[in-house]
Write an enzyme that holds these catalytic residues in place. Structure first.
Site, PDB file in Angstrom:
ATOM      1  N   ARG A  71      40.632  38.314  33.348  1.00  0.00           N
ATOM      2  CA  ARG A  71      39.468  39.180  33.420  1.00  0.00           C
ATOM      3  C   ARG A  71      39.585  40.159  34.588  1.00  0.00           C
ATOM      4  O   ARG A  71      40.153  39.831  35.627  1.00  0.00           O
ATOM      5  CB  ARG A  71      38.184  38.342  33.585  1.00  0.00           C
ATOM      6  CG  ARG A  71      37.737  37.662  32.301  1.00  0.00           C
ATOM      7  CD  ARG A  71      37.434  38.659  31.201  1.00  0.00           C
ATOM      8  NE  ARG A  71      36.221  39.406  31.483  1.00  0.00           N
ATOM      9  CZ  ARG A  71      35.014  39.098  31.003  1.00  0.00           C
ATOM     10  NH1 ARG A  71      34.874  38.066  30.187  1.00  0.00           N
ATOM     11  NH2 ARG A  71      33.969  39.822  31.314  1.00  0.00           N
TER      12      ARG A  71
ATOM     13  N   THR B 252      44.278  29.334  35.192  1.00  0.00           N
ATOM     14  CA  THR B 252      45.058  28.559  34.235  1.00  0.00           C
ATOM     15  C   THR B 252      46.154  29.443  33.643  1.00  0.00           C
ATOM     16  O   THR B 252      47.176  28.933  33.172  1.00  0.00           O
ATOM     17  CB  THR B 252      44.175  28.005  33.104  1.00  0.00           C
ATOM     18  OG1 THR B 252      43.312  29.050  32.631  1.00  0.00           O
ATOM     19  CG2 THR B 252      43.333  26.828  33.576  1.00  0.00           C
TER      20      THR B 252
END
Ligand code: 26W
Length: 816
Positions: free
Chosen positions: A555, A662
């Site tokens: 993001r 992650t």
């Protein structure tokens, strides 16, 4: 129960072929002559689904027969990605399906590309939920996901003239073969109204919540197959439906059109996912969504419990509820309400049951992402829950007062109610107080939880906060996404790694084997070629597959520092131009990620990346050695394409800001080397793979905290670094935006005048120096590949199977 279980559908190629043609005809309703490849995709999905169902039914029945303790993972987001390939792989049917579709004359890969991915999440938190349910199914744990079936998930991102443009993704338009609508599983969810107090027959005071409005929650079930196909768990997603009363009311009042509009309004509840992963301030619909799915899920959980038990004191022995961040934190108050008001438990017993049942996972320390809801919103929509929260707070603060008398400031800090300005409920405090377990998602993140936002709570109840380092599922992120590397690994060490990722360590000695290195490098080349083709197709930019593929996908957020990446790109551009005949390692800088639609800075940085790309890619002095590509609409499917092709993984958040990350794990598992800060799971990846096999740089979290305390003179830091000053000058004066020279002024101002909160100017020199080391290593292809192999070999810890096993043992008290 003695009703027979369904017969297994056959797994051989001939049967699958038959199934495909049958489904095309009978389920899709198409004549093969006129069928499109989307029709064939649907036929494949239905054929596969048939082969999931018997294991699904068996799994549910065995849980019931054995009265097992169930784990309920409550999450506003599940970013599961496409199901077709994943289900084939988990059922061991990949090759059979490929053969069957190809023998019918269809391109298997094209067929898969017709699946629209359910984008029911923003980013890390939603994807983690998906990896965890995959692992629960693979480990055979009775884990059920509960979430919302948004009609519109995450928006589709387009890039127009360099700017992000959002468009809604109507992912259900062509139907969703993976879900089962359950019109019979439907619960009322109430909002508004008021609380009345009354005395019951025994003279005790009770409360009832009355005069509320209702919306119905209807279940949709999605099967979640574990690897090996034995266990198929369930993901239950709720959709809002108007109540029957609504329908009756409009028939009776004769105001048909108006009332149908009302009906629509109540069904708006599950219409759209909030596309922000940091703030949802004051958004009433978001508040309603949170309660809606909590309330429906709890009714469902309790109904299932009550099929076999009547004593709620036993609830914690049969049910674990895990709250994925604070979004479902209302579960604490709702469970209390059910026990108190509907089942007339006294406070102490109800509270013991609630706390023993609930667990809370925190995913962020950023102050703007910590949820608080205005008290008046509660008063208006959930008055009874507000009462309960006040009582929880009063009893809790009494305990604190008892322990540490006279500490007024402590009470103010720990209160569930923030009394500064308009009064607000602190959802994180509710979650902490109402849970027996609170966990962080990486070691450094957990330490920071204990020393910052939850310091008082950690002192009050030491041991409640623990770490469960995140993980990723090796099935999707290696076996499925990177078939060339997966095949190579399996050839060398067998396929045990798919469920026991630690077995990858057997690859370590092969780093010294020249032939293996060549085959490993060849797998990487294959993935880079596939990625290069897609980049050329989608963006029209040709890229050199021998260049270093430098990837930053996540993001768009200031704390993640995509801007620092841009500063390096421009520095590199300037260096090549200043010395055009000197050797420079060719690089392709690949960036992807969505910005929240209302996040001005994130969108401006995205535009800057594209404007820089325009200049750099078209400059004849640099274009053969430096390319910048922004890949639009980063999502699970594009991640599966980009990650296997990466050489370098950028994980450069300001230390102390990224809870875990992650993507860092996915990239390292796929043989990329990491350039990163001492943040999130980078630190643990370093412990596993060794500092000599990574490029870590920059301020530590401690240093960042000190700099923030003492103040940072960014202007001085910039002035002291002529290269940085030049880069900022170019960006700020329109070098990359000649059509609007002051376009990027706000970006430069945030660093110069705005205090540089994320400390880019502090980390810039170390970052640039580290990028030089990256170049030096890449020139030595053998040395690079050695390190890449060691990265893969030492990623075992980061399987979400390990993560889930830890939750199971240490929080849920369920074993596999
Ligand atoms: C209220 C709006 C909102 C929505 C989502 C606030 C905060 C969030 C999430 C907590 C943001 C998120 O996705 N956090 C990420 O969680 C991942 C899984 O644990 C971590 O790996 C990332 O570091 C963390 O940013």
């Amino acid at each position: 129960m003695d009703s027979p279980l369904p017969a297994e559908a056959a797994f051989d190629v001939a049967a699958i072929k038959q199934s495909l043609t049958d489904h095309l005809l009978y389920s899709v309703g198409k004549d093969p002559l006129f069928a499109t490849s989307r029709d064939w995709y649907l036929a494949a999905a239905f054929s596969l689904r048939d082969r999931l169902i018997s294991a699904w039914v068996r799994t549910m029945r065995s849980y019931y027969d054995n009265d097992v303790k169930r784990v309920y993972y409550l999450s506003m987001e599940f970013l599961v990605g496409r199901a077709l390939t994943n289900s084939m792989i988990n059922l061991g049917l990949y090759d059979a399906f490929r053969e069957a579709t190809e023998s019918l004359g269809y391109d298997f890969d094209e067929l898969q590309s017709w699946e629209v991915e359910p984008a029911l999440g923003n980013g890390g938190l939603g994807r983690l939920a998906a990896c965890l349910i995959d692992s629960m199914a693979t480990l055979g744990l009775p884990g059920f996901g509960y979430g919302i079936r948004y009609e519109f998930g995450m928006f589709t991102q387009h890039v127009e003239r360099g700017w992000q443009v959002e468009s809604p993704e109507n992912w259900l338009r062509y139907g969703n073969p993976w879900e089962f609508q359950r019109p019979g599983v439907i619960y009322p969810v109430r909002f508004g109204g008021r609380v009345v107090r009354y005395r019951d027959g025994e003279g005790r005071w009770n409360s009832q919540w009355v005069d509320s409005e209702e919306v119905m929650a209807m279940a949709y079930d999605v099967p979640v197959p574990g690897f090996g196909g034995k266990t198929v768990n369930n993901l239950r997603l709720w959709a809002a439906k108007s109540t029957r009363e609504f329908n009756l009311k409009y028939f009776n009042q004769g105001n048909y059109i108006e009332s149908v509009r009302d009906k629509n309004e109540s069904e708006n509840l599950s219409k759209v996912l909030y596309p922000s992963d940091s703030t949802a301030r004051g958004k009433e619909l978001r508040f309603r969504q949170e309660y809606f799915f909590v309330c429906a899920s709890l009714q469902d959980i309790i109904a299932r419990f009550r099929k076999t038990h009547s004593n709620f004191d036993l609830l914690p022995d049969h049910v674990a509820i895990q709250m994925n961040d604070t979004h479902p934190a209302m579960a604490v108050a709702e469970l209390m309400r059910v026990l108190l008001d509907d089942h007339h438990y006294d406070w102490e017993r109800a509270w013991t049951i609630t706390v023993k049942t609930c667990g809370y996972t925190n995913h962020t320390l950023l102050p703007e992402a910590l949820e608080t809801w205005p008290v008046d919103l509660f008063e208006r929509l959930l008055p009874r829950h507000l009462d309960i929260i006040y009582e929880i707070n009063q009893r809790f603060l009494n305990d604190v007062r008892h322990r540490w008398p006279g500490e007024m400031d402590l009470l103010r800090r720990m209160s569930l109610v923030d009394e500064d300005g308009t009064r607000r409920i602190r959802m994180a405090h509710l979650a902490v107080v109402g849970s027996h377990s609170v966990n962080g998602v990486a070691e450094i993140h957990t330490d920071l939880m204990k020393s910052t936002i939850f310091a008082d709570f950690d002192r009050f109840q030491p041991g409640k906060i623990s770490c469960k380092t995140n993980g990723i599922t090796p099935r999707r992120w290696l076996l499925s996404a990177n078939r060339p590397l997966a095949a190579l690994i399996t050839e060398e060490i067998g396929d045990g790694w798919v469920t026991r990722l630690e077995e990858l360590q057997a690859l370590a000695p092969l780093a010294e084997d020249a032939e293996f290195r060549e085959r490993f490098a060849q797998a990487k080349r294959t993935n880079k070629q596939r990625l290069a083709q897609v980049i050329e197709q989608r963006l029209g930019v040709p890229v050199d597959t021998d260049s270093l593929f430098d990837v930053m996908v996540k993001r768009m957020h200031e704390y993640k520092r995509q801007l620092l990446n841009v500063l390096h790109v421009v520095t590199r551009y300037n260096r090549i131009r200043a010395n055009p005949t000197a050797f420079a390692v060719p690089r392709t800088v690949i960036v992807g990620g969505k910005a929240a639609p209302g996040y001005f800075m994130a969108k401006l940085i995205l535009k800057l990346i594209n404007d820089v790309a325009d200049v750099v890619n078209n400059d004849p002095l640099t274009s053969s050695r430096l390319k910048v590509v922004f890949v639009p609409n980063y999502n699970v499917s594009t991640a599966e394409l980009i990650i296997p092709g990466a050489n370098l993984s950028q994980q450069i958040s300001t230390a102390g800001t990224e809870a875990s990350g992650t993507g860092n794990m996915k990239l390292a598992l796929n043989g990329a080397l990491t350039i990163g800060t001492w943040d999130g799971a980078n630190v643990e990846i370093c412990e596993e793979v060794g500092e000599e096999n990574m490029f870590l740089f920059g301020l530590t979290a401690q240093e960042v905290a000190r700099v923030h305390r003492d103040g940072w003179d960014s202007a001085a830091a910039i002035a002291a670094n002529p290269e940085l000053a030049q880069v900022l000058d170019m960006i700020g004066s329109g070098y990359f935006s000649p059509d609007q020279p002051d376009r990027f002024r706000p970006i430069v101002d945030s660093l110069t005048l705005g205090g540089d909160h994320y400390l880019l100017s502090a980390d810039y020199p170390a970052y640039i120096a580290t990028q030089e080391r990256v170049d030096q290593l890449y020139v030595d292809a053998d040395a690079w590949t050695r390190k890449a192999i060691l990265n893969v070999a030492r990623m075992g810890k980061f399987s979400s199977d390990r993560t889930v096993a830890e939750y199971g043992e240490e929080i849920w008290n369920v074993g596999s």
